[in-house]
Design a protein around this motif. Structure first.
Motif, short mmCIF file in Angstrom:
data_model
loop_
_atom_site.label_atom_id
_atom_site.label_comp_id
_atom_site.label_asym_id
_atom_site.label_seq_id
_atom_site.Cartn_x
_atom_site.Cartn_y
_atom_site.Cartn_z
N TRP A 55 0.83 -1.21 0.00
CA TRP A 55 0.00 0.00 0.00
C TRP A 55 0.86 1.27 0.00
CZ3 TRP A 55 -4.22 -1.85 -1.53
CH2 TRP A 55 -4.81 -2.97 -0.97
N VAL A 56 2.17 1.11 -0.02
CA VAL A 56 3.11 2.23 -0.01
C VAL A 56 3.76 2.33 -1.39
CG1 VAL A 56 5.24 3.12 1.04
CG2 VAL A 56 3.56 1.90 2.46
N ASP A 57 3.94 3.56 -1.88
CA ASP A 57 4.69 3.73 -3.12
C ASP A 57 6.06 3.09 -2.93
OD1 ASP A 57 6.81 5.18 -4.76
OD2 ASP A 57 4.97 5.90 -5.70
N PRO A 58 6.42 2.09 -3.72
CA PRO A 58 7.61 1.29 -3.38
C PRO A 58 8.92 2.05 -3.43
CG PRO A 58 6.76 0.69 -5.56
CD PRO A 58 5.73 1.59 -4.93
N VAL A 59 9.09 2.95 -4.38
CA VAL A 59 10.35 3.70 -4.47
C VAL A 59 10.36 4.83 -3.45
CG1 VAL A 59 11.86 5.07 -5.94
CG2 VAL A 59 10.70 3.06 -6.88
N ALA A 60 9.27 5.61 -3.41
CA ALA A 60 9.19 6.71 -2.44
C ALA A 60 9.26 6.17 -1.01
CB ALA A 60 7.92 7.51 -2.64
N GLY A 61 8.63 5.03 -0.78
CA GLY A 61 8.65 4.44 0.55
C GLY A 61 10.04 4.00 0.96
N ALA A 62 10.76 3.36 0.04
CA ALA A 62 12.12 2.93 0.34
C ALA A 62 13.02 4.13 0.60
CB ALA A 62 12.67 2.07 -0.78
N ALA A 63 12.85 5.20 -0.19
CA ALA A 63 13.65 6.41 0.02
C ALA A 63 13.34 7.03 1.38
CB ALA A 63 13.38 7.40 -1.10
N LYS A 64 12.05 7.03 1.78
CA LYS A 64 11.67 7.57 3.08
C LYS A 64 12.26 6.71 4.20
CE LYS A 64 8.87 10.57 5.29
NZ LYS A 64 7.47 10.68 4.81
N ALA A 65 12.24 5.39 4.02
CA ALA A 65 12.82 4.51 5.02
C ALA A 65 14.31 4.78 5.18
CB ALA A 65 12.58 3.05 4.65
N ALA A 66 15.01 4.98 4.06
CA ALA A 66 16.44 5.29 4.12
C ALA A 66 16.68 6.59 4.88
CB ALA A 66 17.01 5.38 2.71
N ARG A 67 15.75 7.53 4.72
CA ARG A 67 15.89 8.83 5.38
C ARG A 67 15.81 8.71 6.89
NH1 ARG A 67 11.16 13.36 4.76
NH2 ARG A 67 11.77 14.73 6.50
#
Length: 273
Positions: free
Chosen positions: A120-132
């Motif tokens: 349910w999360v945008d996969p690329v934007a979500g991964a970038a947010k997680a990295a942040r």
């Protein structure tokens, strides 16, 4: 049972009406949805450099509470206020937002997890947010319970779903009759690719934990309405599904042993805070 995918070129994260439909009955969701194997929880804790966990799409806090019991300090992020309210009542602090819009306000974590929720999360934007928000060496752990009915029952459930969803823009029966691990496997491939695309992580790895659970007729029928394919189904159609599946379980002796494969994609934060 997976959330049924559309054949249109849209990710599940774009299907917001379905994504935010699980809160119609959060108590049923929390009561009936399976927990995650202790071996998975132990692996997450062991691979995390510390106890601070951000649980994305925490729902009612099922995985959050398991992580808390293992010694973690967990903050949940959940877009459905009804689910988040129950999570808080059951002991998990939870903030209401989609992960993409959530503001960390300078907070960082040792692990970011998502249980049955990352699609349910945008996969690329979500991964970038997680990295942040992850500290250096922090763990991104995304996992799902893939439910597998016995072959005969799976075919019958697929037929019941096809009858209930005659206007679906894809072959409902074909999707439901396919082994769940195959359906989830394709999604995990896309998840791993998105983590690589986002950057900031080492090479994604896969974990798998196999286990079984026996369900009585009433237990299984209580859980079915919480599956994404059914959460917005009109009541009369849902009742027909429950009748059809109940008859299948009755014919099998009144209970059924369901196999689960808990599948995970994990990656370590390189650099970071």
């Amino acid at each position: 049972m997976p959330t049924l995918p559309s054949e249109e070129p849209r990710g599940a994260h774009q299907e917001r009406a379905m994504a935010e439909s699980f809160g119609e009955d959060p108590e049923r969701y929390d009561r009936t949805r399976p927990r995650y194997p202790e071996a998975l929880i132990e692996a997450v804790v062991a691979a995390s450099p510390g106890p601070d966990v951000l649980d994305v799409g925490c729902g009612t806090g099922i995985a959050s509470r398991q992580l808390q019991a293992a010694g973690c300090r967990v903050l949940g992020v959940e877009p459905d206020a009804r689910m988040a309210a129950l999570a808080r009542r059951l002991g998990t602090p939870a903030e209401v937002a989609t992960f993409e819009a959530w503001e960390p306000d300078g907070r960082t974590f040792d692990a970011v997890t998502a249980a049955q929720a990352w699609h349910w999360v945008d996969p690329v934007a979500g991964a970038a947010k997680a990295a942040r928000v992850l500290r250096s060496g922090g763990l991104l752990a995304l996992f799902w319970n893939a439910l597998e009915f016995p072959a005969g029952l799976r075919e019958g459930v697929a037929d019941a779903c096809a009858r209930a969803l005659p206007d679906a823009p894809f072959d409902v029966r074909a999707v439901m009759a396919r082994p769940a691990v195959e359906t989830y496997g394709a999604g995990l491939d896309r998840t791993a690719d998105a983590i690589v695309e986002a950057g900031g992580f080492g090479v994604p790895r896969r974990w798998r934990f196999d286990w079984e659970c026996a369900y009585g007729r009433d237990e299984l029928l209580d859980q079915l309405p919480t599956f994404g394919v059914f959460t917005r189904l009109p009541a009369d159609r849902m009742e027909r599904v429950l009748e059809d599946v109940g008859a299948l379980v009755d014919a099998a002796g009144g209970s059924v042993s369901v196999r689960y494969a808990t599948l995970a994609v994990v990656a370590e934060r390189t650099g970071g805070a």
